[in-house]
Design a protein around this motif. Sequence first.
Motif, PDB file in Angstrom:
ATOM      1  N   ASP A  57      91.401  28.378  -3.643  1.00 41.70           N
ATOM      2  CA  ASP A  57      90.302  29.327  -3.761  1.00 41.70           C
ATOM      3  C   ASP A  57      89.376  28.986  -4.928  1.00 41.70           C
ATOM      4  OD1 ASP A  57      91.389  30.636  -1.615  1.00 41.70           O
ATOM      5  OD2 ASP A  57      92.300  32.239  -2.808  1.00 41.70           O
ATOM      6  N   ARG A  58      89.934  28.474  -5.995  1.00 41.16           N
ATOM      7  CA  ARG A  58      89.108  28.122  -7.161  1.00 41.16           C
ATOM      8  C   ARG A  58      88.134  27.002  -6.795  1.00 41.16           C
ATOM      9  NH1 ARG A  58      89.571  29.399 -12.869  1.00 41.16           N
ATOM     10  NH2 ARG A  58      87.718  28.450 -13.738  1.00 41.16           N
ATOM     11  N   GLU A  59      88.595  26.041  -6.010  1.00 35.43           N
ATOM     12  CA  GLU A  59      87.726  24.935  -5.575  1.00 35.43           C
ATOM     13  C   GLU A  59      86.592  25.458  -4.702  1.00 35.43           C
ATOM     14  OE1 GLU A  59      86.428  21.200  -5.869  1.00 35.43           O
ATOM     15  OE2 GLU A  59      88.349  21.762  -6.711  1.00 35.43           O
ATOM     16  N   LEU A  60      86.915  26.397  -3.826  1.00 33.34           N
ATOM     17  CA  LEU A  60      85.881  27.034  -2.992  1.00 33.34           C
ATOM     18  C   LEU A  60      84.845  27.698  -3.884  1.00 33.34           C
ATOM     19  CD1 LEU A  60      84.729  28.135  -0.273  1.00 33.34           C
ATOM     20  CD2 LEU A  60      86.209  30.111  -0.649  1.00 33.34           C
ATOM     21  N   TYR A  61      85.312  28.492  -4.835  1.00 33.27           N
ATOM     22  CA  TYR A  61      84.402  29.187  -5.746  1.00 33.27           C
ATOM     23  C   TYR A  61      83.516  28.191  -6.504  1.00 33.27           C
ATOM     24  CZ  TYR A  61      82.580  31.396  -9.844  1.00 33.27           C
ATOM     25  OH  TYR A  61      81.727  31.803 -10.830  1.00 33.27           O
ATOM     26  N   GLU A  62      84.133  27.189  -7.096  1.00 39.12           N
ATOM     27  CA  GLU A  62      83.385  26.216  -7.896  1.00 39.12           C
ATOM     28  C   GLU A  62      82.313  25.518  -7.070  1.00 39.12           C
ATOM     29  OE1 GLU A  62      83.483  25.785 -11.121  1.00 39.12           O
ATOM     30  OE2 GLU A  62      85.189  27.100 -11.477  1.00 39.12           O
ATOM     31  N   SER A  63      82.600  25.263  -5.803  1.00 37.55           N
ATOM     32  CA  SER A  63      81.639  24.560  -4.957  1.00 37.55           C
ATOM     33  C   SER A  63      80.461  25.442  -4.565  1.00 37.55           C
ATOM     34  CB  SER A  63      82.324  24.035  -3.701  1.00 37.55           C
ATOM     35  OG  SER A  63      82.642  25.095  -2.822  1.00 37.55           O
ATOM     36  N   MET A  64      80.641  26.756  -4.589  1.00 40.62           N
ATOM     37  CA  MET A  64      79.583  27.653  -4.119  1.00 40.62           C
ATOM     38  C   MET A  64      78.869  28.415  -5.237  1.00 40.62           C
ATOM     39  SD  MET A  64      81.207  29.146  -0.606  1.00 40.62           S
ATOM     40  CE  MET A  64      79.632  29.663   0.055  1.00 40.62           C
ATOM     41  N   ARG A  65      79.383  28.353  -6.445  1.00 40.48           N
ATOM     42  CA  ARG A  65      78.837  29.216  -7.496  1.00 40.48           C
ATOM     43  C   ARG A  65      77.391  28.904  -7.872  1.00 40.48           C
ATOM     44  NH1 ARG A  65      81.574  27.918 -13.286  1.00 40.48           N
ATOM     45  NH2 ARG A  65      80.678  25.848 -13.546  1.00 40.48           N
ATOM     46  N   ASP A  66      76.934  27.669  -7.680  1.00 36.45           N
ATOM     47  CA  ASP A  66      75.551  27.342  -8.011  1.00 36.45           C
ATOM     48  C   ASP A  66      74.566  27.756  -6.928  1.00 36.45           C
ATOM     49  OD1 ASP A  66      76.260  26.291 -10.472  1.00 36.45           O
ATOM     50  OD2 ASP A  66      76.493  24.267  -9.688  1.00 36.45           O
ATOM     51  N   SER A  67      75.055  27.912  -5.703  1.00 30.82           N
ATOM     52  CA  SER A  67      74.147  28.243  -4.608  1.00 30.82           C
ATOM     53  C   SER A  67      74.274  29.689  -4.127  1.00 30.82           C
ATOM     54  CB  SER A  67      74.383  27.294  -3.429  1.00 30.82           C
ATOM     55  OG  SER A  67      75.694  27.433  -2.938  1.00 30.82           O
ATOM     56  N   VAL A  68      75.227  30.427  -4.679  1.00 35.37           N
ATOM     57  CA  VAL A  68      75.421  31.827  -4.293  1.00 35.37           C
ATOM     58  C   VAL A  68      75.328  32.680  -5.550  1.00 35.37           C
ATOM     59  CG1 VAL A  68      77.047  33.502  -3.334  1.00 35.37           C
ATOM     60  CG2 VAL A  68      76.898  31.219  -2.341  1.00 35.37           C
TER      61      VAL A  68
END
Length: 94
Positions: A57-68
Motif C-alpha cells: 500500500d505504501r508503494e501505491l501511495y508513493e506512486s500517486m501522491r504527486d498526481s492526486v
Amino acid sequence: MKYYIKDSTLKDSPVKLFESTEYAINYLKSMVQRKTGMNYEQYLTHLADLGHFGYDDRELYESMRDSVDMGVLRGEQFLRCNIYEATINKDGSD
C-alpha cells in the motif's frame, strides 16, 4: 485525524474524507482503475516494471501522491501532506 482525497477521476472532483490511512488507501485502490485503466494488481506490476520496489500500500501511495490531491484535514482546512507521516498532538499542533 481525518484524511482527504480529492478525486479528480470523478465529475466535479469531490473531496472524500476518511478516518484512517487504511480507508484512504482502500479508496486510492478504487481510483487506480479510473485513473490508469489498470486494476490494482496490474498497476503494482507496472510499478515494479518501472523499477519501484515493493508490492504494498505504501508503494501505491508513493506512486500517486504527486498526481492526486490528498492529505489531512486540519480544522476546516485541507493540508496536502504525506498521510503516512502526518501526526497531530493533543493541542492540535504538528
